[in-house]
Design an enzyme around this catalytic site. Structure first.
Site, short mmCIF file in Angstrom:
data_model
loop_
_atom_site.label_atom_id
_atom_site.label_comp_id
_atom_site.label_asym_id
_atom_site.label_seq_id
_atom_site.Cartn_x
_atom_site.Cartn_y
_atom_site.Cartn_z
N GLU A 230 49.41 88.66 34.07
CA GLU A 230 49.20 89.74 35.04
C GLU A 230 48.55 89.32 36.36
O GLU A 230 47.80 90.11 36.96
CB GLU A 230 48.39 90.89 34.41
N HIS B 287 33.50 91.45 26.77
CA HIS B 287 32.65 92.12 27.76
C HIS B 287 31.53 91.24 28.29
O HIS B 287 30.80 91.64 29.19
CB HIS B 287 32.10 93.42 27.19
N1 GLN Z 1 47.02 94.63 29.57
C1 GLN Z 1 45.80 94.98 30.20
C2 GLN Z 1 44.94 93.73 30.38
O1 GLN Z 1 45.03 92.85 29.56
C3 GLN Z 1 45.03 95.98 29.39
C4 GLN Z 1 43.76 96.40 30.07
C5 GLN Z 1 43.01 97.53 29.40
O2 GLN Z 1 43.16 97.80 28.25
N2 GLN Z 1 42.16 98.20 30.11
O3 GLN Z 1 44.16 93.64 31.30
#
Ligand code: GLN
Ligand code: ZN
Length: 769
Positions: A497, A707
Site C-alpha cells: 500500500e 501499536h
Molecule cells: N489494509 C490496511 C492496512 O494494512 C488496514 C488498516 C486498518 O485496519 N485500519 O493498513
C-alpha cells in the site's frame, strides 16, 4: 401545556478550536518541539477564542459558550477541573500544569498517557478518565473561570460548558491496578460537591447560565443509572449558589432520560432533533413538554456538512414552541465535529458549495431560524427562497441522482449478496488452488509509510515530479516489499500500500460521487485533524482503482499477493455521508462500485482479495434498538462487495479491535473465508469468543501488537499461536500481525515479521511431531 413566553435566541454548544489555518495545531506542536513558548501558545489560544466569540456574536449569539476551547481534549480538561489527575502524573502536573497536561495526553518516556477512545459514535477521541475507590476529587476552576472572565472582558455574556458529572463518570474506566469490576458511577456522591463548587465559582465569576453536557443520557441506561441522573439534577438543582443550569444532550434521542430531564429542577434542557433523535419530538409531547424550562432545540445537524432544510426545521420548531417556556435554536451538538467554513472551499463548483454548511454556515442557519421564530417567517422569506433553491438544485442534480447507478441498485437481488457456493465447497477449492502450509503467514496490508514515500506524494502534488516518476518510485517500493516478504518466508504476500495516502481517501478520490475538501479539517484527537471526504452523490467507479498495482506486485512473485480494498461500511464511517437517503442505500452503491473492483482483481489473477472493515463496530448505533437494522445493511453491503467471485477466490476481511461481543453474529454474516483481527494484547481471547459463538471459518488472531515499536520474540508469538490452537483447529488458524504496518519503521517491522515466521515454523513442527 405551556407556551413560549420568551423570544427565541440562537446558541451553539461549542465551536471548532483549531482556527481557520489550524493555528492551534501549529502552536501546540511548536510548543512540544520547543519552538513556541508557553506564553506564545497561550496568546495564540486566546486570540483564537477571541476570534470565535467575535464571530459568534456577529452571527447574533448573545450568550457565547466558554470553556469549550481545549489545548487537547475537553474530557481531559474535565479531569483537571475535578482534580482526578492519575497518581503517576501528579508530580508533572504540580511541576508545570501545561507540561503535566500534555504528559497525561501523550505520555512521556517514563509514564504512560491516559487511554484514548472514541467520543460516542463520532470520530473524535477523548482521553479516558481513570478512577478508583481511592480517587479524591478537588475542584480546579482555573480554566473554566479564566475563559469565562476572558469572554466577559471582551464584552460577551459567557455560558461556561462542562462535561456533566454523569457523562464524566460513565465514560471513565477503572484506574490501572483497580479491579475491572469497579464502577466509576459509584463515586457520584464524592464528585457532586466538586461540581457544586465549580458552579459556585462560575457564578461568582459572572455566569448566568452554565451548560452541563450529558450525551451519556442518549445511550440505553439502566434504571440505576437513570436514578443516578435524577439524583444529580436534584442535588445540583437544589444548590442555592449556582448559575442556571442547561443540561445538553445530543447524538441521539433522550428516550427514558427525557422523563428525568422534564422533572429535573434545572432551568434548561438541550435536545437533538436530527436523524434518529427526531424521535425526541413525539417523546417530548408525550411527557408533557418542558413547562417552565428553556429548551435548546438542536434542529441543525451538527455532525454533517449539508445545508439545513429550513422549512422543515421551522415546522419542528413551531411544534416545540408549545412544549417549553422558551425555545432557542442550535446546531444539534458542538460544532467540533464539522469543518469551520464552507466558503473556504474555493475549488468546489460554486453550485455544489451552496449545498454545504460547515460550522460558520450552521451557526448562521440556526440564527436565521431563531429570527424566523422571533419575528415571523415572512421576515426571512428571501432566505427561505434561497434555501429552497439550494435544496432543489441538490435534489435535481445529476451528481445526486445518476440513473445508471440507480438502475443497477434496483436490479440487485438478494442472491447478489450471497456467494455462489457454501463455505465447505469454497474452502476445498481454495485449499486446492492456494496450496498453503498449515498455519499460513500473512500481513494485514500496509508496510511502513516512510518519509520518502510521503515526500514522493508531496512532490507529485507540488508538481516537482510527474505521475510517471511517482509511479516509478512506488513500484520500486512494491518491489522491495515483495522481495522482503519472500525472503522472510511469508506465505500470502501484500504489495504494501505505498501509493495510498489514507485507506478511505485513496478510494474516495477515484470514485465518482465523492467530493474532497481543501480545508475541511476536523479534530480527530489532540493535534490530529482529518479531512473526511464527502459522499455527495450517487457512487460509481469510472475505472479500476487498484488493479495495476496488484498486477504489478503479482508479476514479481509466484506466491499469492492479496488484492487489498477498503470495505463499504468503513468508506461510509470515515466520510461525511448523504443525509438525503438511508445509509444503507449509500452503502449499497459503494458496495457495487467495490464489487467491480473485486471482480477485476480476480480477473487480473488475484487468488485472495481482502476487504477491510475496521469501522464496522464503531458505527454501531448508540441505541441497542437501532443496531439490528444497521448490522443488516452493513453486512449486506460487505457481502455485495465480495460475493461476485468464484469459489476458489479467497475473501479475507480485517478488523482492528478486540471487543467483538455485540457483533459476533455480524462477523458470521459477512461470510468472509478468512478474518484477521487484533488479539495480541488480549492473549487471543477473541479466538475463543469466535469459537464459542460457533464461528465456522478461518481466523487470523494477531500475534504481533503493532501499536508500539516493541518487537515480539519468536517464543512470545509461538505462545500466542499455541493459545490460538486451544480455540481453533490448526486448519483454520492463520498467523499475522494485529493490523497494518504503515505506522511502524522498517527495522522493527523486519525483526517482528521474522519472529512471526519463525513462530509459525516452530508450531508447525510441533503439530507435525
Ligand atoms: N489494509 C490496511 C492496512 O494494512 C488496514 C488498516 C486498518 O485496519 N485500519 O493498513
Ligand atoms: Zn487494522
Amino acid at each position: 401545556m405551556t407556551t413560549s413566553t420568551t423570544a427565541s435566541q440562537v446558541t451553539v454548544y461549542g465551536y471548532p478550536r483549531q482556527g481557520p489555518d489550524r493555528e492551534l495545531k501549529k502552536a501546540v506542536e511548536g510548543y512540544w518541539k520547543g519552538t513556541v513558548s508557553a506564553a506564545a501558545l497561550r496568546s495564540t489560544a486566546a486570540e483564537l477564542r477571541c476570534a470565535n466569540w467575535r464571530r459568534l456574536a456577529g452571527a447574533g449569539i448573545t450568550e457565547v459558550p466558554t470553556g469549550d476551547f481545549s489545548f487537547y481534549d475537553h474530557v481531559l480538561d474535565t479531569t483537571v477541573a475535578v482534580g482526578a489527575i492519575p497518581p503517576r502524573h501528579r508530580a508533572a502536573v504540580e511541576a508545570d500544569s501545561l507540561d503535566g497536561y500534555f504528559a497525561m495526553a501523550r505520555g512521556t518516556q517514563e509514564v504512560a498517557p491516559l487511554e484514548m477512545t472514541k467520543w460516542f459514535d463520532t470520530n473524535y477521541h477523548y482521553l479516558v478518565p481513570e478512577l478508583g475507590p481511592d480517587t479524591v476529587f478537588t475542584a480546579d476552576s482555573a480554566k473554566a473561570v479564566g475563559e469565562l472572565r476572558e469572554a466577559i472582558g471582551l464584552g460577551h455574556r459567557g455560558r461556561p460548558v462542562l462535561v456533566g458529572p454523569l457523562t464524566y463518570l460513565l465514560l471513565a474506566k477503572p484506574a490501572p491496578g483497580v479491579s475491572a469490576g469497579f464502577q466509576p458511577i459509584t463515586l457520584l456522591d464524592r464528585l457532586l460537591p466538586v461540581y457544586a463548587q465549580l458552579l459556585a465559582e462560575l457564578k461568582s465569576a459572572g455566569a448566568e447560565w452554565v451548560q452541563l453536557d450529558e450525551p451519556a443520557l442518549v445511550q440505553d441506561r439502566t434504571p440505576a443509572e437513570l436514578n443516578a441522573a435524577t439524583r444529580v439534577f436534584r442535588d445540583l438543582g437544589a444548590l442555592t449558589d449556582r448559575p442556571k443550569i442547561l443540561v445538553a444532550t445530543y447524538f441521539d434521542r433522550a428516550g427514558e432520560a427525557l422523563k428525568v430531564l422534564a422533572k429535573a429542577p434545572v432551568e434548561g434542557v438541550g435536545l437533538d432533533f436530527t436523524g434518529p433523535a427526531a424521535a425526541n419530538l413525539a417523546d417530548l409531547a408525550a411527557v408533557g413538554g418542558l413547562p417552565g424550562k428553556r429548551l435548546v432545540a438542536g434542529v441543525v445537524d451538527g455532525r454533517n456538512v449539508w445545508v439545513n432544510d429550513l422549512e422543515k426545521s421551522l415546522a419542528t420548531l413551531a411544534t416545540l414552541l408549545g412544549l417549553a417556556d422558551r425555545v432557542d435554536v442550535a446546531p444539534s451538538c458542538s460544532l467540533l465535529h464539522v469543518p469551520l467554513d464552507a466558503t473556504a472551499e474555493r475549488e468546489l463548483d460554486p453550485q455544489i458549495a451552496r449545498w454545504l454548511a460547515f460550522a460558520r454556515q450552521k451557526t448562521a442557519e440556526a440564527a436565521l431560524l431563531a429570527r424566523g421564530l422571533r419575528e415571523g417567517t415572512d421576515t426571512i422569506a428571501p432566505q427561505l427562497a434561497a434555501n429552497r433553491a439550494d435544496l432543489a438544485s441538490r435534489a435535481g442534480s445529476p451528481i445526486t441522482r445518476d440513473p445508471a447507478v440507480r438502475a443497477r441498485v434496483a436490479a440487485t437481488t438478494e442472491a447478489d449478496a450471497r456467494r455462489g457456493q457454501a463455505y465447505p465447497e469454497r474452502a476445498a477449492a481454495q485449499r486446492a488452488r492456494l496450496a498453503l502450509p498449515v498455519l499460513p503467514t500473512t500481513t494485514i496490508g500496509s508496510f511502513p509509510q516512510t518519509a520518502e514515500l510521503r515526500l514522493a506524494r508531496a512532490d507529485l502534488r507540488a508538481g516537482r515530479i510527474d505521475a510517471a516518476a511517482y509511479r516509478e518510485r512506488m513500484e520500486a517500493e512494491v518491489r522491495e516489499v515483495i522481495e522482503y516478504q519472500e525472503k522472510a518466508g511469508l506465505d500470502v504476500l501484500v504489495h504494501g500500500e505505498p501509493e495510498r495516502n489514507d485507506m478511505v481517501q485513496y478510494f474516495a478520490e477515484q470514485l465518482t460521487g465523492y467530493l474532497a475538501t481543501q480545508h475541511g479539517w476536523v479534530q480527530s484527537y489532540g493535534t490530529r485533524y482529518v479531512r473526511p471526504p464527502v459522499l455527495a452523490g450517487d457512487i460509481s467507479r469510472p475505472a479500476p482503482m487498484t488493479v495495476d498495482w496488484q498486477r504489478y506486485a503479482q508479476s514479481l512473485t509466484d506466491r499469492p499477493v492479496k488484492g487489498m480494498l477498503t470495505g463499504p461500511v468503513t468508506m461510509l464511517a470515515w466520510s461525511f455521508v448523504r443525509d438525503d437517503q438511508p445509509l444503507g442505500d449509500t452503502a449499497r452503491q459503494v458496495a457495487l462500485a467495490l464489487r467491480d473492483e473485486v471482480t477485476d482483481l480476480e480477473a487480473a489473477g488475484a487468488a485472495v482479495v481482502q476487504v477491510d472493515e475496521p469501522a464496522l463496530r464503531e458505527t454501531l448505533p448508540l441505541r441497542a434498538a437501532d443496531r439490528a437494522g444497521y448490522l443488516a445493511w452493513a453486512t449486506e453491503a460487505f457481502r455485495l462487495t465480495t460475493s461476485g467471485v468464484r469459489a476458489d477466490t479467497q475473501v479475507h476481511t480485517h478488523m482492528c479491535y478486540a471487543e467483538f461481543g455485540e457483533i459476533l453474529g455480524a462477523i458470521e454474516d459477512l461470510d468472509a473465508d478468512v478474518i484477521s483481527l487484533e488479539a495480541a494484547r488480549s492473549h487471543m481471547e477473541v479466538a475463543h469468543e469466535l469459537t464459542d459463538a460457533g464461528y465456522p471459518r478461518e481466523v487470523g488472531p494477531g500475534v504481533y501488537d503493532i501499536h508500539s515499536p516493541r518487537v515480539p520474540s519468536a517464543e512470545e508469538a509461538a505462545a500466542l499461536l499455541r493459545a490460538g490452537l486451544a480455540a481453533l483447529p490448526a486448519e483454520r488458524l492463520w498467523v499475522n500481525p494485529d493490523c497494518g504496518l504503515k505506522t511502524r519503521a522498517w527495522p522493527e517491522t523486519r525483526a517482528s515479521l521474522e519472529n512471526l515466521v519463525e513462530a509459525a515454523r516452530t508450531v508447525r513442527a510441533e503439530l507435525a511431531g
